[in-house]
Write an enzyme that holds these catalytic residues in place. Structure first.
Site, PDB file in Angstrom:
ATOM      1  N   TYR A  49       0.831  -1.204   0.000  1.00 53.81           N
ATOM      2  CA  TYR A  49       0.000   0.000   0.000  1.00 53.81           C
ATOM      3  C   TYR A  49       0.867   1.256   0.000  1.00 53.81           C
ATOM      4  CZ  TYR A  49      -3.588   3.353   1.443  1.00 53.81           C
ATOM      5  OH  TYR A  49      -4.438   4.432   1.502  1.00 53.81           O
ATOM      6  N   LYS A  62       1.138   4.066  -3.145  1.00 45.59           N
ATOM      7  CA  LYS A  62       0.817   5.475  -2.951  1.00 45.59           C
ATOM      8  C   LYS A  62       2.033   6.355  -3.225  1.00 45.59           C
ATOM      9  CE  LYS A  62      -3.506   5.028  -2.037  1.00 45.59           C
ATOM     10  NZ  LYS A  62      -4.500   5.500  -3.027  1.00 45.59           N
ATOM     11  N   ILE A 121      -8.638   9.966   7.813  1.00 41.98           N
ATOM     12  CA  ILE A 121      -9.922  10.555   7.441  1.00 41.98           C
ATOM     13  C   ILE A 121     -11.010   9.581   7.887  1.00 41.98           C
ATOM     14  CG2 ILE A 121     -11.336  11.476   5.576  1.00 41.98           C
ATOM     15  CD1 ILE A 121      -8.721  13.020   6.001  1.00 41.98           C
ATOM     16  N   THR A 180     -13.838   7.561   7.579  1.00 44.05           N
ATOM     17  CA  THR A 180     -14.603   6.999   6.466  1.00 44.05           C
ATOM     18  C   THR A 180     -15.150   5.636   6.884  1.00 44.05           C
ATOM     19  OG1 THR A 180     -12.660   5.851   5.580  1.00 44.05           O
ATOM     20  CG2 THR A 180     -13.072   8.112   4.788  1.00 44.05           C
TER      21      THR A 180
END
Length: 208
Positions: free
Chosen positions: A95, A99, A128, A130
């Site tokens: 990941y 990114k 964030i 979510t």
């Protein structure tokens, strides 16, 4: 959406609005586990390739198919990356790498597209709040504590919101007319300051 669907989706978008001048890409899924220790080579390679396709190749192809139109409108591209491409993250090698590839790609693309007055930028959000964050927290031993830990990771003492991400996108798309090739960090200060960082005796269920 499959890669083969990207051209038709963009064509429909541009036909609906010939003056459309902005493309925002966001793709990725976070899987936190010890891929270097616990996965066989073939499985680890396939997982890495799949995430690369999802997070990087999809953004590249979207830009490729959108650019003929964006060059005419002198538009801009905004890719959503992640704070972890700047600071790293435990047990998230694929990941983090994908990114990081996104932010590297926008710099190279910004150079190439500058002659067409097309701006290319990225945003790297931190924590964030979510549904995905909530789902990850729910799989830990103490979801409430995990969520509080996520809030405490920011100097501002809370997580960001999707609305704040949208505001950052609007800034880069409309107001930041002298910005290209930049990575806007949207983190609440999570990357600042010294902190305890040794993981030698860590037993945390979730590294967010």
């Amino acid at each position: 959406m499959a890669f083969t669907d990207i051209p038709s989706a963009l064509e429909a978008k541009f036909l609906a609005s010939a003056r459309e001048s902005r493309i925002v890409t966001l793709a990725g899924i976070k899987a936190i586990h010890r891929i270097l220790e616990n996965s066989r080579a073939a499985r680890a390679a396939q997982e890495f390739r799949s995430l690369m396709d999802l997070s990087v190749v999809s953004c590249f192809l979207t830009a490729k198919f959108a650019l003929p139109h964006l060059r005419k409108t002198k538009g801009n591209i905004i890719d959503i990356a992640s704070l972890v491409n700047v600071i790293g993250q435990k047990y998230a090698v694929p990941y983090v790498a994908t990114k990081g590839a996104v932010t590297a790609m926008i710099k190279a693309m910004a150079i190439d597209e500058s002659k067409y007055s097309v701006r290319v930028n990225s945003i790297s959000p931190g924590n964030i709040w979510t549904p995905m964050w909530e789902k990850l927290a729910s799989h830990t031993a103490n979801p409430e504590a995990t969520i509080q830990e996520g809030k405490d990771a920011q100097l501002l003492g809370r997580m960001g919101t999707p609305a704040e991400c949208a505001a950052a996108v609007l800034y880069l798309a409309s107001d930041a007319t002298f910005c290209t090739g930049i990575n806007l960090v949207l983190s609440g200060g999570a990357e600042l300051g010294y902190a305890q960082k040794s993981h030698r005796n860590s037993s945390s269920d979730f590294e967010g």
